[in-house]
Every structure is written in C-alpha cells, then in structure tokens.
Design an enzyme around this catalytic site. Structure first.
Site, mmCIF file in Angstrom:
data_model
loop_
_atom_site.group_PDB
_atom_site.id
_atom_site.type_symbol
_atom_site.label_atom_id
_atom_site.label_comp_id
_atom_site.label_asym_id
_atom_site.label_seq_id
_atom_site.Cartn_x
_atom_site.Cartn_y
_atom_site.Cartn_z
ATOM 1 N N ASP A 58 0.835 -1.190 0.000
ATOM 2 C CA ASP A 58 0.000 0.000 0.000
ATOM 3 C C ASP A 58 0.878 1.251 0.000
ATOM 4 O O ASP A 58 1.992 1.232 0.535
ATOM 5 C CB ASP A 58 -0.908 0.027 1.229
ATOM 6 C CG ASP A 58 -2.024 -1.004 1.152
ATOM 7 O OD1 ASP A 58 -2.364 -1.422 0.025
ATOM 8 O OD2 ASP A 58 -2.564 -1.385 2.206
ATOM 9 N N TYR A 86 5.911 -8.700 8.662
ATOM 10 C CA TYR A 86 5.670 -7.264 8.807
ATOM 11 C C TYR A 86 5.890 -6.826 10.249
ATOM 12 O O TYR A 86 5.742 -7.621 11.183
ATOM 13 C CB TYR A 86 4.218 -6.906 8.454
ATOM 14 C CG TYR A 86 3.777 -7.242 7.054
ATOM 15 C CD1 TYR A 86 3.874 -6.297 6.031
ATOM 16 C CD2 TYR A 86 3.236 -8.489 6.747
ATOM 17 C CE1 TYR A 86 3.446 -6.584 4.743
ATOM 18 C CE2 TYR A 86 2.812 -8.791 5.465
ATOM 19 C CZ TYR A 86 2.913 -7.838 4.469
ATOM 20 O OH TYR A 86 2.488 -8.133 3.195
ATOM 21 N N ARG A 191 -4.077 -4.535 7.451
ATOM 22 C CA ARG A 191 -5.053 -3.515 7.854
ATOM 23 C C ARG A 191 -6.270 -4.148 8.516
ATOM 24 O O ARG A 191 -6.770 -3.684 9.537
ATOM 25 C CB ARG A 191 -5.521 -2.714 6.628
ATOM 26 C CG ARG A 191 -4.550 -1.668 6.154
ATOM 27 C CD ARG A 191 -5.133 -0.937 4.959
ATOM 28 N NE ARG A 191 -5.198 -1.781 3.777
ATOM 29 C CZ ARG A 191 -6.186 -1.763 2.882
ATOM 30 N NH1 ARG A 191 -7.218 -0.961 3.053
ATOM 31 N NH2 ARG A 191 -6.147 -2.523 1.818
#
Length: 319
Positions: A58, A86, A191
C-alpha cells in the site's frame, strides 16, 4: 511551417535505448508511493527493458518490495505465493474508513485495555483464520476494483478468505499503540488484522504504520532505497541487483552436464538416476544449473522415479 517542424525533429533528444538486464532489486520502499510508481522509477534508473514487481505494498506502507528485471520476471509468481513478515503499529480507539492513516475517522473511543486482554485478543488471531477483504482493496468485482465502489459510497458483500497467521508477537504497548510483528500467508490484509484486533478489544483500531521486513527468504538486510539507487553512478546501479536465483533459494539445486543441459533447455524430461545425476531427496520443485559454468537454466519438478520435468526456462545467461 514544414521547415519549423523539420528543425524541431532534428533537435529533439533521441529516445534512450533500454538494455536487457536480469536480476532482483531488493527495494526498501518509502511511504507515499505506489508499488507501480517505484517500479517505473527503478526501471528508468536502471534503463531496463523489462521489469515487474512481486506483489504490491500500500502507498502508506514501507519496506521490502522485491523488483524483478529481465529473466527474473519469470519467477515473480513464486514470491507472490511466499509468506510475508511485517512490523505494524496499531492505533487502538480510532477507526477509519480505510483501516489505515489514509482514511477518514469513523469512530473514536477511550482505550482502557490491560496486557492480559491484549494477550487474549492476539491469541484469537494466531493460526488459520477467516478474513474478509477490505472494500478499499484492488480486488475486482465485475471488472472494477473494490476501492472504486468504496469511493462511491457503495459497500459490497465479500466472502471471507482463509489465511494463516504463523506468528503474531507483541513487541510493545504504549497506549494507544500496539507494535506487532506478524508472519503470515499470502493474501493476508494487515489492515484488516489491525481492525479485527481493535474490534476484539472493543475499542476499534486502524493501522498507523506498516513495514514489510521479509518476503520468503528475502529480507531488508541488503535492500536499498530509490534515493540511494539514484545517487549512484549509472554504471554502478546494476551492481545493486541480486542474481535471478535469489528468488529460488528455497528450492534444492540440480546440476546437469552440457549434453543434459541442452536437452533440458529444449524442454525434454530427464531421468536423473539413469543419467547418473544425484537426485534430490524429496520430490517437488528444484532449480537447475549447467554444471560447467553454474549458469541457471530454470526450474523443474522432480517427479516419481527421479524424472526431471522442465517448468520455467531461462533463455539467456543471466550472470
């Protein structure tokens, strides 16, 4: 008029001829840029003929974005399928339309959660879980990406997908921020994970920051930024590329003599045992080299009885 046009054509700068280069650029993407934008810039800096990325990040996210050039693009799908790691900061108590910092605030509440409650919430999301893809995503419905519907104020039903959270670790908690390390399967939306953790804690949440640190066996250790690449002399930039087989490091190697290499590059199956070539202990995908010069020839499947079946072939020498 014709003479003016002629003079303009004569004085215009000739188009730069792009060159065939082969390898993988481990890019440390900065925030505020789409994956396609940085691919175009890197391709221009390297003056490369052919390039592609291995899955997007993103625009607000940073971190590892492997870019493939030339023959390496044939193997980019392997990284699309790979696990990702991540580090994320989840902002508890504040939900947004997009689930990250780019959206508008939709709810806000006080955060009064304990470490015990956080531990219990995180435990729910380890292992295989169902996850509903976000409306603000590039997934398509009737030929249109979901984010186009979302921007028009339309919410569509989406089927939950099965994803795997292999590792979910709390690195730090300074209210209202949770700092997490996540290792997950392909197709996982961090997200959405952040939002779901906030919902489980009863306070809502959005992703404040996201940094990808690893894709498969590739890590940020040797990654470079676009600014670093641009600052190098043009002739030195190609030296920043990892070899094509950096994408294939998880596959066992098989080395063939010159004659078998020719047969392999013509797409012929080879019985390794009968040809006196050591057969990998397990069946499955392998990376294949020419023994005499260690040239990568491509990937193959080792089937029953040690039969080597060509899969993706490298048509030119890449190193």
């Amino acid at each position: 008029m014709s003479s003016i046009t002629h003079d303009f054509k004569m004085s215009s700068t000739p188009k730069k001829v792009r060159i065939p280069i082969h390898g993988v650029l481990l890019l440390d993407k900065s925030a505020g840029h789409s994956s396609n934008d940085v691919l175009i810039k890197a391709k221009r800096l390297l003056n490369a003929q052919k390039a592609g990325h291995t899955g997007t990040l993103d625009p607000f996210a940073t971190g590892l974005l492997p870019l493939c050039f030339g023959e390496a693009t044939k193997f980019s799908q392997d990284l699309l399928e790979a696990d990702k790691t991540y580090e994320a900061i989840v902002h508890l108590g504040l939900a947004t339309t997009t689930g990250d910092t780019e959206g508008e605030q939709v709810s806000k509440c006080d955060v009064n959660v304990t470490m015990s409650e956080i531990a219990s919430a995180l435990a729910k999301f380890r292992g295989e879980i169902n996850q509903i893809p976000p409306m603000y995503s590039a997934l398509k419905r009737d030929g249109k990406p979901l984010y186009e519907y979302a921007r028009a104020g339309i919410t569509l039903e989406r089927e939950a997908r099965r994803v795997s959270i292999h590792h979910l670790e709390l690195l730090d908690y300074q209210a209202p921020y949770l700092r997490l390390r996540i290792q997950c399967s392909k197709g996982t939306y961090i997200r959405v994970l952040g939002e779901d953790i906030g919902a489980s804690l009863g306070c809502g949440a959005h992703l404040k920051s996201l940094r990808r640190t690893q894709v498969g066996n590739l890590s940020l250790l040797n990654a470079v930024t676009l600014d670093t690449l641009a600052a190098l002399p043009e002739a030195s930039r190609i030296q920043m590329l990892a070899p094509v087989d950096a994408l294939l490091s998880t596959f066992a190697p098989v080395a063939l003599n010159d004659e078998l290499s020719k047969r392999f590059l013509h797409g012929q199956r080879i019985s390794l045992g009968k040809e006196g070539v050591a057969c990998p202990e397990q069946q499955g995908r392998v990376r294949v080299y020419r023994e005499s010069d260690s040239r990568l020839l491509g990937t193959a499947q080792v089937a029953q009885f040690g039969v080597l079946a060509p899969e993706r072939l490298v048509s030119v020498a890449t190193a």
